[in-house]
Structures are given as C-alpha cells and as structure tokens.
Design a protein around this motif. Structure first.
Motif, PDB file in Angstrom:
ATOM      1  N   GLU A 306       0.813  -1.209   0.000  1.00 60.32           N
ATOM      2  CA  GLU A 306       0.000   0.000   0.000  1.00 60.32           C
ATOM      3  C   GLU A 306       0.851   1.266   0.000  1.00 60.32           C
ATOM      4  O   GLU A 306       0.514   2.256  -0.668  1.00 60.32           O
ATOM      5  CB  GLU A 306      -0.944   0.013   1.205  1.00 60.32           C
ATOM      6  N   ASN A 310       0.713   4.199  -2.846  1.00 58.40           N
ATOM      7  CA  ASN A 310       0.472   5.622  -2.577  1.00 58.40           C
ATOM      8  C   ASN A 310       1.601   6.504  -3.104  1.00 58.40           C
ATOM      9  O   ASN A 310       1.366   7.640  -3.522  1.00 58.40           O
ATOM     10  CB  ASN A 310       0.267   5.851  -1.077  1.00 58.40           C
ATOM     11  N   GLU A 314       1.268   9.606  -5.767  1.00 56.13           N
ATOM     12  CA  GLU A 314       1.902  10.918  -5.598  1.00 56.13           C
ATOM     13  C   GLU A 314       2.726  11.288  -6.823  1.00 56.13           C
ATOM     14  O   GLU A 314       2.778  12.444  -7.230  1.00 56.13           O
ATOM     15  CB  GLU A 314       2.806  10.906  -4.352  1.00 56.13           C
ATOM     16  N   SER A 321      -7.377   4.808  -5.768  1.00 54.27           N
ATOM     17  CA  SER A 321      -6.962   4.545  -4.388  1.00 54.27           C
ATOM     18  C   SER A 321      -6.694   3.056  -4.180  1.00 54.27           C
ATOM     19  O   SER A 321      -7.135   2.210  -4.959  1.00 54.27           O
ATOM     20  CB  SER A 321      -8.041   5.011  -3.406  1.00 54.27           C
ATOM     21  N   TYR A 322      -5.964   2.753  -3.116  1.00 52.14           N
ATOM     22  CA  TYR A 322      -5.593   1.358  -2.849  1.00 52.14           C
ATOM     23  C   TYR A 322      -6.833   0.502  -2.616  1.00 52.14           C
ATOM     24  O   TYR A 322      -6.953  -0.597  -3.154  1.00 52.14           O
ATOM     25  CB  TYR A 322      -4.681   1.309  -1.622  1.00 52.14           C
TER      26      TYR A 322
END
Length: 428
Positions: A306, A310, A314, A321-322
């Motif tokens: 995870e 993320n 970035e 999203s995860y």
C-alpha cells in the motif's frame, strides 16, 4: 435480492444495496428536470398552452394532461425539431467572398454534428453522475448506468466513422477556405472540454496548447464554466468512491487480499519449480527464464504494498486509491459470480469509453496529418504532433487497463467459502 442477507448485515456501505433500503432512507435524489425550451425568439414554434405556463406549473403537468390540452395545437415535425432554425445555422464564411468554397458547408455540418453528439453524451454522463452521487447505488440503477454507458460507446463509434465523410474533402478543398477560419480551432470546443472534465481528465494531465494552457485559449465565460465542472466530483472520482464501498472483500473468516496474495505466491512457486524441472531447457535458458519470472513476481507482488501504491499515486503513475484498486481487482477476478456481473460490465464499459476516446483522438490526428501534413494548426498548435500526443496522454481510466497486470488464471484463484458464495448468489 441477495440470498440470505439479513437487514442488519446489509448496513455495510454496499454499492449494490437494494433500492428499497434507499427509499426507506428518503429515496434517491429527484431526477434531473428536462430543460423547457424557450420559444420566445423561434418563429417556427407557435405559442401554445405550454409556453404560457410557468416552469413550476409545467413540472406538475402529466403527459396525458399536456396531450389533451394541445388537441387543437398538434405537434408538427418541423416545429418539434425546429428544422427552420436548425437549417439556418450553417453560414459559410467563404460565401461572403468572391470565391465561395463548396466544401465549407460539409466542414460546418460535420462539426455541428459533433457538437450535437457531445451534447447527447453529456446528457448521459450527467444522469450517470447523478446516480453515482447517491450514498448507495441500488442494483437496479446500476443496470441503467451500464445501459447509458453502452449508448455513449455507440455514439463514440459514430464519431469515429464520421471522419470518413470529412475525409472525402481533399487537402486542396480545405485550403480553399482554411485561412478564413484562423484563429478558430476545434480546441476551443467548450462541450468537449467539459465532457473530458466530467469523465475525470484532470487539469494537470492536459498538454499545453501553443505554449499555453488550454484555459488561455477559451473565452472568460467559458473558463468559468470549465472551472465549475473541475470543482465537482467527476465520474472517475464517483466510481472510485463506489468501489471503496464494495462488500465481500472481508466477510466472516474470508479475507480476499490475504487469500489472493497466497494464491499469487503459490502460482509463482509452481512456475519456478516447473522451469527448474524442464529438461528441454539448457542451463542458460533456465537462468534467463527464472530471471524473467523474478521480474514478473516483483511486478505482481507490488500490488500488495500500500505504501508503494500511494507513492505511485503521488508521482502520478497511478490514480485509483488502494482500496478501490482492491475492489476493482476482486470484481475482475470473480466476475462469474452473479452479483458481480453488472459491476464487471460497468468497469469494462469505462475501459471502452477511454479506448474509443483514444481511438477518436488518434484517427483525428491522422486525418489532420493527411489534410495538413505538419503545418501549424489554425489555433496555433503544432497540429498533428499535438493531437497525436493527446491520444497518448489524455487517458482517464488507465488504472483499470493496468489491472490486467495482476490477474491470475481462474484455476489459481482461491476458492470462495460457501458462506460468501451464498451471500453473492441470487435466490431464484
């Protein structure tokens, strides 16, 4: 109706929640009101009972009441479609000169047709966004979303095929009136920019045009409209939020992510042992094959990190999203389960929308190359090179395309516990 579900179990944030529960909580938002066309400046439409009513009164008039009140003022094809107004919208600039260009009429009609199709696509997207803006998306409304996305893809196919008609105009035919169009450009199409934004294309993704951002090429009022759309949740953002509410990722003793990780690990170990035992490969061949497998394993196992996921978000390499990525992968892997049929179709159609949009951009670029070579566009862009670049960069649902990197064969999938299968089934 989900087999075996009790009301207390269905309090989880479930995107497939039954519509009855939503109705008990106050019901879904009211449907978008159809725009009441103004007849004040249109001579082709005669004053009627409808034109004398206020907007609020019209909302309360049933179709039957409306029909009965207009028995002495029947609808006519020419008036209903405002044909006179529609056919007066083609005003070739070259016809105001001593050298009218025959093909300018085709050029205008083709682009006006595109704008009409964009309007229809926006009409469909707005209705889909309204459905996904609810706290819960009932299953029956998910089928509506799928149907309207299907319609959008069919329109996109027409948009691509329409280029064939425009290509009947030769480069010399276009040059007869091209200089009269500067600095106008298809880049200034407000509806297309809004369509991109509502689907989920971010301002940071857009390529600069003629050395400036696209905002600098449109009028102030139009900039304000695009900025308003950018401030709202796009279809991408709403689908992401919906995926994050997906049930079944963890039910009772079943935890999808852990089971899937173990299945990937076991599959890769089996492949590694199979390569080592393959007597048809030389030692050098085994070494190369094992190195390739190691690289594949690193890519597959990255989905379980995870923090790394993320970091990629970035950096701009991932967007979903995860939690939403986990849900989309679960739907793709277990799509044969009855309750996941429609969600899988939804994800597939989002891929189709992006695919066809990219195809249209590329076909448009090829047509411009054919018509203009590498000349600068009328709006100041690099023409062909700019359009070709947008086909590669202006993608919206790339994360769903990338899911294929993490799929494993059905034979290697962890079996779902019977308790989960029962909850995912339908009572017939």
């Amino acid at each position: 109706r989900v087999h075996g579900e009790k009301k207390r179990q269905r309090k989880m944030s479930c995107p497939f929640k039954d519509a009855q529960q939503v109705e008990q909580q106050g019901g879904p938002p009211p449907a978008m009101d159809a725009e009441i066309p103004s007849t004040s400046n249109d001579k082709s439409v005669q004053p009627s009972t409808q034109s004398r009513r206020s907007t609020e009164e019209l909302k309360r008039v049933t179709p039957r009441q409306h029909r009965l009140e207009r028995h002495d003022d029947p609808v006519h094809y020419q008036d209903y479609l405002r044909i006179e107004t529609l056919l007066s919208c083609q005003q070739p600039i070259s016809h105001q000169t001593s050298s009218p260009a025959h093909d300018e009429m085709l050029f205008i009609i083709m682009h006006q047709t595109y704008e009409l199709w964009f309007k229809q696509m926006l009409h469909e997207i707005d209705s889909i966004v309204a459905i996904f803006s609810q706290e819960f998306v009932p299953e029956r409304e998910l089928s509506i979303v799928v149907s309207r996305l299907q319609r959008i893809t069919e329109i996109q196919k027409v948009l691509i095929e329409q280029l064939r008609v425009l290509e009947t105009m030769t480069p010399l035919d276009f040059l007869d009136f091209r200089d009269l169009l500067a600095p106008a450009s298809g880049f200034q199409s407000l509806q297309f920019r809004i369509l991109e934004a509502k689907l989920g294309l971010r301002a940071s993704q857009r390529l600069n045009y003629g050395g400036c951002t696209f905002m600098e090429h449109i009028r102030l009022k139009e900039r304000e409209e695009v900025l308003k759309v950018d401030e709202r949740l796009s279809l991408f953002a709403l689908v992401e939020r919906w995926l994050e509410r997906t049930p079944f990722l963890q039910v009772d003793d079943f935890e999808f992510w852990g089971s899937y990780r173990q299945a990937v690990h076991d599959m890769l170990n089996d492949e590694r042992e199979s390569l080592r035992a393959n007597e048809m490969l030389t030692e050098d061949g085994k070494t190369k094959s094992l190195a390739e497998l190691q690289s594949s394993e690193e890519n597959l196992m990255s989905i379980f990190n995870e923090e790394r996921h993320n970091e990629l978000i970035e950096r701009g390499d991932r967007r979903l999203s995860y939690r939403a990525t986990q849900a989309a992968l679960f739907i793709s892997l277990y799509r044969d389960e009855p309750i996941l049929h429609m969600p899988f179709r939804l994800l597939t159609l989002l891929l189709d929308v992006d695919d066809l949009l990219t195809t249209w951009r590329y076909r448009h670029a090829l047509m411009v190359h054919r018509m203009l070579g590498i000349k600068t566009g009328t709006g100041g862009s690099t023409g062909y090179y700019y359009l070709r670049s947008t086909a590669a960069r202006h993608k919206i649902f790339s994360d769903f395309f990338n899911l294929s990197s993490f799929l494993i064969p059905r034979s290697a999938l962890p079996a779902l516990p019977q308790s989960v299968v029962k909850k995912m089934g339908f009572l017939l």
